[in-house]
Scaffold this motif. Structure first.
Motif, mmCIF file in Angstrom:
data_model
loop_
_atom_site.group_PDB
_atom_site.id
_atom_site.type_symbol
_atom_site.label_atom_id
_atom_site.label_comp_id
_atom_site.label_asym_id
_atom_site.label_seq_id
_atom_site.Cartn_x
_atom_site.Cartn_y
_atom_site.Cartn_z
ATOM 1 N N PRO A 23 -19.846 -56.350 -118.641
ATOM 2 C CA PRO A 23 -19.040 -55.340 -117.948
ATOM 3 C C PRO A 23 -18.632 -54.194 -118.870
ATOM 4 O O PRO A 23 -18.672 -54.311 -120.094
ATOM 5 C CB PRO A 23 -17.810 -56.133 -117.502
ATOM 6 N N LEU A 24 -18.234 -53.088 -118.252
ATOM 7 C CA LEU A 24 -17.711 -51.967 -119.003
ATOM 8 C C LEU A 24 -16.439 -52.384 -119.717
ATOM 9 O O LEU A 24 -15.615 -53.110 -119.165
ATOM 10 C CB LEU A 24 -17.363 -50.810 -118.066
ATOM 11 N N ALA A 25 -16.286 -51.911 -120.913
ATOM 12 C CA ALA A 25 -15.062 -52.094 -121.678
ATOM 13 C C ALA A 25 -14.371 -50.734 -121.738
ATOM 14 O O ALA A 25 -15.003 -49.703 -121.461
ATOM 15 C CB ALA A 25 -15.395 -52.599 -123.085
ATOM 16 N N PRO A 26 -13.102 -50.693 -122.100
ATOM 17 C CA PRO A 26 -12.416 -49.395 -122.165
ATOM 18 C C PRO A 26 -13.149 -48.359 -123.015
ATOM 19 O O PRO A 26 -13.217 -47.181 -122.639
ATOM 20 C CB PRO A 26 -11.055 -49.755 -122.772
ATOM 21 N N GLU A 27 -13.738 -48.779 -124.121
ATOM 22 C CA GLU A 27 -14.419 -47.807 -124.980
ATOM 23 C C GLU A 27 -15.688 -47.236 -124.350
ATOM 24 O O GLU A 27 -16.254 -46.264 -124.858
ATOM 25 C CB GLU A 27 -14.728 -48.401 -126.360
ATOM 26 N N PHE A 50 -5.084 -47.338 -124.059
ATOM 27 C CA PHE A 50 -5.820 -48.390 -123.357
ATOM 28 C C PHE A 50 -7.172 -48.665 -124.011
ATOM 29 O O PHE A 50 -7.802 -49.684 -123.752
ATOM 30 C CB PHE A 50 -5.997 -48.024 -121.880
ATOM 31 N N GLY A 51 -7.624 -47.750 -124.864
ATOM 32 C CA GLY A 51 -8.902 -47.941 -125.558
ATOM 33 C C GLY A 51 -10.025 -47.039 -125.083
ATOM 34 O O GLY A 51 -11.153 -47.134 -125.561
ATOM 35 N N MET A 64 1.716 -46.326 -112.425
ATOM 36 C CA MET A 64 1.333 -44.936 -112.621
ATOM 37 C C MET A 64 0.888 -44.723 -114.062
ATOM 38 O O MET A 64 1.353 -45.414 -114.969
ATOM 39 C CB MET A 64 2.519 -44.019 -112.317
ATOM 40 N N LYS A 65 -0.033 -43.768 -114.260
ATOM 41 C CA LYS A 65 -0.400 -43.401 -115.613
ATOM 42 C C LYS A 65 0.874 -42.992 -116.342
ATOM 43 O O LYS A 65 1.700 -42.316 -115.737
ATOM 44 C CB LYS A 65 -1.384 -42.229 -115.614
ATOM 45 N N PRO A 66 1.093 -43.436 -117.534
ATOM 46 C CA PRO A 66 0.191 -44.031 -118.510
ATOM 47 C C PRO A 66 0.191 -45.560 -118.533
ATOM 48 O O PRO A 66 -0.336 -46.153 -119.479
ATOM 49 C CB PRO A 66 0.727 -43.486 -119.834
ATOM 50 N N ASP A 67 0.723 -46.225 -117.516
ATOM 51 C CA ASP A 67 0.756 -47.685 -117.475
ATOM 52 C C ASP A 67 -0.670 -48.232 -117.577
ATOM 53 O O ASP A 67 -1.561 -47.815 -116.840
ATOM 54 C CB ASP A 67 1.403 -48.136 -116.166
ATOM 55 N N PRO A 68 -0.905 -49.169 -118.485
ATOM 56 C CA PRO A 68 -2.264 -49.700 -118.668
ATOM 57 C C PRO A 68 -2.837 -50.365 -117.415
ATOM 58 O O PRO A 68 -4.056 -50.447 -117.270
ATOM 59 C CB PRO A 68 -2.130 -50.710 -119.808
ATOM 60 N N ARG A 69 -1.985 -50.802 -116.497
ATOM 61 C CA ARG A 69 -2.500 -51.461 -115.284
ATOM 62 C C ARG A 69 -3.362 -50.540 -114.436
ATOM 63 O O ARG A 69 -4.337 -50.988 -113.824
ATOM 64 C CB ARG A 69 -1.352 -52.028 -114.455
ATOM 65 N N ILE A 70 -3.046 -49.248 -114.406
ATOM 66 C CA ILE A 70 -3.849 -48.332 -113.593
ATOM 67 C C ILE A 70 -5.218 -48.105 -114.244
ATOM 68 O O ILE A 70 -6.238 -48.025 -113.568
ATOM 69 C CB ILE A 70 -3.112 -47.006 -113.300
#
Length: 158
Positions: A84-88, A107-108, A55-61
């Motif tokens: 690919p898309l990066a977090p930023e 997460f960035g 669940m948010k805020p877990d970086p896996r989601i």
């Protein structure tokens, strides 16, 4: 559905921006409520906490959202998988300071909070450094101000 949602999603689609939902909501939302809102043709991906066991805020989601956004980007726009898309590259819109703003930023991703009803919560978020908008039409300047942002994730419910 709020009146700004479909126009914003339509605008994003025309601009080649991939959009999707990240939600901590239970299966009733994904299986029942979301389909009734008739937004599936406007959204490119969905990530539900139950599907990624986080669940948010877990970086896996957020990581799962990036993966799904990349698949959608490739399928819809023929995007090159080697870039690919990066977090930023992603702007996350949410309604929880800790789950959405802090989770996405950690997460960035870029992050903005949505305060539809103009309550004191929005003032608190601003005082803590979060950009806050009242509706998705105000999101246009945040999307446009990004350099190379090609995906927007929106929280469905915290």
């Amino acid at each position: 559905v709020f009146p700004d949602v479909v126009p914003f999603l339509t605008w994003a689609r025309r601009k080649g921006i991939v959009t999707g939902i990240i939600s901590n909501a239970d299966e009733r939302y994904g299986d029942g409520i979301l389909p009734m809102l008739d937004l599936s043709e406007h959204l490119d991906f969905n990530v539900f906490a139950r599907d990624v066991n986080a669940m948010k805020p877990d970086p896996r989601i957020f990581d799962a959202a990036i993966e799904k956004a990349n698949v959608a980007r490739s399928a819809l726009h023929g995007a090159d998988a080697s870039s690919p898309l990066a977090p930023e590259d992603v702007l996350h819109v949410g309604n929880s300071f800790s789950k959405d703003f802090v989770g996405a930023k950690d997460f960035g991703m870029r992050a903005v909070l949505l305060d539809r009803f103009g309550g004191s919560e929005g003032d608190d978020w601003r005082s803590r450094g979060a950009p806050v908008v009242r509706d998705l039409t105000e999101m246009l300047e945040h999307v446009a101000s990004g350099t190379g942002h090609t995906a927007v994730s929106v929280t469905a419910r915290s």
